[in-house]
Design a protein around this motif. Structure first.
Motif, PDB file in Angstrom:
ATOM      1  N   THR A 287       0.830  -1.213   0.000  1.00 24.50           N
ATOM      2  CA  THR A 287       0.000   0.000   0.000  1.00 24.50           C
ATOM      3  C   THR A 287       0.862   1.260   0.000  1.00 24.50           C
ATOM      4  N   ILE A 288       1.869   1.296   0.867  1.00 24.31           N
ATOM      5  CA  ILE A 288       2.767   2.461   0.936  1.00 24.31           C
ATOM      6  C   ILE A 288       3.491   2.670  -0.388  1.00 24.31           C
ATOM      7  N   GLY A 289       3.982   1.574  -0.978  1.00 22.41           N
ATOM      8  CA  GLY A 289       4.697   1.674  -2.241  1.00 22.41           C
ATOM      9  C   GLY A 289       3.845   2.242  -3.363  1.00 22.41           C
ATOM     10  N   LEU A 293       4.173   5.790  -5.408  1.00 20.26           N
ATOM     11  CA  LEU A 293       4.182   5.864  -6.876  1.00 20.26           C
ATOM     12  C   LEU A 293       3.226   6.938  -7.376  1.00 20.26           C
ATOM     13  N   ALA A 294       2.059   7.015  -6.756  1.00 19.70           N
ATOM     14  CA  ALA A 294       1.063   8.006  -7.172  1.00 19.70           C
ATOM     15  C   ALA A 294       1.537   9.427  -6.887  1.00 19.70           C
ATOM     16  N   LEU A 295       2.323   9.603  -5.824  1.00 17.26           N
ATOM     17  CA  LEU A 295       2.746  10.948  -5.403  1.00 17.26           C
ATOM     18  C   LEU A 295       4.108  11.348  -5.933  1.00 17.26           C
ATOM     19  N   GLY A 306       9.835   1.721  -5.165  1.00 13.35           N
ATOM     20  CA  GLY A 306      10.272   0.396  -5.593  1.00 13.35           C
ATOM     21  C   GLY A 306      10.660  -0.487  -4.412  1.00 13.35           C
ATOM     22  N   ALA A 307      11.304   0.125  -3.406  1.00 16.56           N
ATOM     23  CA  ALA A 307      11.693  -0.622  -2.209  1.00 16.56           C
ATOM     24  C   ALA A 307      10.462  -1.133  -1.460  1.00 16.56           C
ATOM     25  N   PHE A 308       9.459  -0.285  -1.301  1.00 23.15           N
ATOM     26  CA  PHE A 308       8.250  -0.697  -0.563  1.00 23.15           C
ATOM     27  C   PHE A 308       7.427  -1.710  -1.359  1.00 23.15           C
ATOM     28  N   VAL A 309       7.388  -1.559  -2.679  1.00 25.00           N
ATOM     29  CA  VAL A 309       6.673  -2.541  -3.499  1.00 25.00           C
ATOM     30  C   VAL A 309       7.363  -3.905  -3.390  1.00 25.00           C
ATOM     31  N   GLY A 310       8.704  -3.893  -3.356  1.00 22.45           N
ATOM     32  CA  GLY A 310       9.445  -5.132  -3.170  1.00 22.45           C
ATOM     33  C   GLY A 310       9.140  -5.781  -1.838  1.00 22.45           C
ATOM     34  N   LEU A 311       9.115  -4.975  -0.776  1.00 23.59           N
ATOM     35  CA  LEU A 311       8.770  -5.486   0.552  1.00 23.59           C
ATOM     36  C   LEU A 311       7.348  -6.047   0.572  1.00 23.59           C
ATOM     37  N   GLY A 312       6.462  -5.416  -0.199  1.00 24.07           N
ATOM     38  CA  GLY A 312       5.064  -5.831  -0.200  1.00 24.07           C
ATOM     39  C   GLY A 312       4.789  -7.028  -1.085  1.00 24.07           C
ATOM     40  N   ILE A 370      -3.391   5.091  -6.773  1.00 25.06           N
ATOM     41  CA  ILE A 370      -4.142   5.294  -5.528  1.00 25.06           C
ATOM     42  C   ILE A 370      -5.217   4.220  -5.388  1.00 25.06           C
ATOM     43  N   PHE A 371      -5.917   3.964  -6.479  1.00 22.81           N
ATOM     44  CA  PHE A 371      -6.951   2.931  -6.498  1.00 22.81           C
ATOM     45  C   PHE A 371      -6.352   1.573  -6.123  1.00 22.81           C
ATOM     46  N   CYS A 372      -5.192   1.243  -6.710  1.00 25.65           N
ATOM     47  CA  CYS A 372      -4.555  -0.049  -6.429  1.00 25.65           C
ATOM     48  C   CYS A 372      -4.013  -0.116  -5.005  1.00 25.65           C
ATOM     49  N   ALA A 373      -3.666   1.033  -4.431  1.00 28.94           N
ATOM     50  CA  ALA A 373      -3.175   1.054  -3.047  1.00 28.94           C
ATOM     51  C   ALA A 373      -4.270   0.657  -2.061  1.00 28.94           C
ATOM     52  N   ILE A 374      -5.516   0.834  -2.464  1.00 25.17           N
ATOM     53  CA  ILE A 374      -6.640   0.462  -1.593  1.00 25.17           C
ATOM     54  C   ILE A 374      -6.820  -1.059  -1.544  1.00 25.17           C
TER      55      ILE A 374
END
Length: 409
Positions: A287-289, A293-295, A306-312, A370-374
């Motif tokens: 979610t954070i990643g 990306l959106a911001l 990229g780091a947070f998406v990897g963690l997620g 943002i939508f995908c972060a939800i």
């Protein structure tokens, strides 16, 4: 059959992990460049290019359904070896993709080959992991998939403008050829099935294709796959709009580095504290990643995303597989893992279509992210409400059959 290995990093475990890495590397290398090749070189429309990307997943899903059901009947050894041969031939067939319709056919067949090899490898590796180290072992094995998911797109995005699609095909053929040789050299132990298990495999029913016990895990994998597909499907276009093309390519390098560093730790946490200790953090990090990306407005924020998406996503992908193994007995490992990856692959496959369809409503890629972060937030709520760990019972018939299993070249 379970190999009697006390240490995790035995020869069999290392070999099948490397094979899995190369198979996934070739897949992910093509997934980010197929649409661009179809539109720029074959004159395809955006819709046709999207279909060329997605039909691969259809081939993969059919392979997972059929091979997952028949894996132990055909034998893990045969599926791995001849699946790798088919994967090589269909990868080489990209060289004759002179129009969009030929490309569609090749993508479908290549997806089937990929699904067959990966389904066999996912079952084979479980025989080389000590039962007390399932979480750690699957995380190390899953590292091969996560690294391929990062390095493959990086190679594709980097090489396409430099050497073109044909050169990338030749590189992929070389990798697939080496993998095929390794599969034929690798000694694989088949499970000797009892008549009871053979009857279940040959029975035409939903249960023979799908493992009901892991449907919920496969369902959340589907949703997480949709969320991550926004990265695979739109990052290159989004980075280009932000004038961050180079940073966009290195997004996947950061992803790979983070996964490499954290994966062993997450596996040990899984084994010691249970699945919830890694699953919830993976949802939060994804979610954070996606929010970052959106911001994002500069390279630094993009790389931190990229780091947070990897963690997620990277953490979830392997630990979801480890959860799957906890829910079933050994006779159902092939079908269970096939069910899990069907959910994940389906999310990755239909995600770009769904997100592309709602882009007109949302208006921008920022809002898509943002939508995908939800989605991971919703997943975490569903997981909290519905997931209940299940302790599988040892299948007596299989236990007896393991004692009869033989090893042949």
């Amino acid at each position: 059959m379970k190999i009697k290995e006390e240490k995790l990093f035995n020869k069999g475990f290392i070999t099948i992990t490397i094979i899995n890495f190369v198979v996934f590397l070739v897949y992910y290398c093509f997934v980010v460049i197929t649409a661009k090749y179809a539109t720029d070189s074959l004159g395809a429309t955006t819709a046709q290019a999207g279909f060329a990307v997605g039909i691969y997943i259809i081939g993969t899903l059919l392979a997972r359904l059929y091979i997952g059901k028949k894996l132990e009947l055909f034998g893990r050894r045969a599926v791995l070896r001849y699946g790798a041969l088919f994967y090589l031939l269909t990868t080489a067939a990209y060289l004759i993709s002179s129009n969009i319709f030929i490309l569609d056919g090749i993508r479908f067949l290549n997806g089937f080959g990929y699904g067959a090899v990966s389904t066999a490898a996912n079952a084979i590796v479980t025989a080389y992991i000590p039962e007390a180290k399932y979480g750690e072992g699957i995380n190390y094995y899953g590292l091969s998939t996560s690294l391929a998911a990062a390095i493959g797109p990086f190679i594709g995005l980097l090489l396409l403008p430099m050497v073109g699609f044909q050169a990338i095909i030749i590189l992929a053929v070389v990798l697939a050829f080496i993998t095929m040789l390794a599969c034929f050299k690798f000694k694989v132990q088949n499970i000797v099935l009892t008549e009871e298990h053979r009857a279940l495999i040959n029975k035409f029913s939903l249960e023979s294709f799908i493992e009901i016990k892991v449907l919920f895990v496969a369902g959340i994998a589907f949703l997480i796959g949709i969320a991550y597909s926004s990265v695979l499907g739109f990052l290159s276009i989004y980075a280009d709009q932000l004038h961050l093309v180079t940073a966009g390519a290195f997004f996947f390098v950061v992803y790979a580095l983070v996964v490499t560093v954290t994966r062993p730790m997450s596996g040990k946490i899984f084994d010691k504290y249970g699945e919830n200790s890694v699953m919830y953090p993976s949802f939060i990090c994804l979610t954070i990643g996606l929010i970052l990306l959106a911001l994002t407005g500069n390279a630094v924020v993009l790389l931190v995303a990229g780091a947070f998406v990897g963690l997620g996503y990277g953490t979830f992908m392997a630990n979801g597989q480890a959860v799957t193994l906890k829910l079933v007995d050994k006779a159902r490992i092939g079908v269970a893992l096939s069910t899990y990856f069907i959910g994940l692959d389906l999310g990755l496959g239909v995600g770009p279509y769904l997100l592309g369809a709602i882009k007109g409503l949302l208006g921008s890629y920022q809002r898509i992210y943002i939508f995908c972060a939800i989605i991971p937030i919703i997943v975490s709520i569903l997981y909290m409400i519905f997931y209940r760990p299940n302790k599988p019972e040892k299948a007596p018939a299989l236990k007896n059959s393991e004692e009869k299993a033989s090893v042949t070249e």
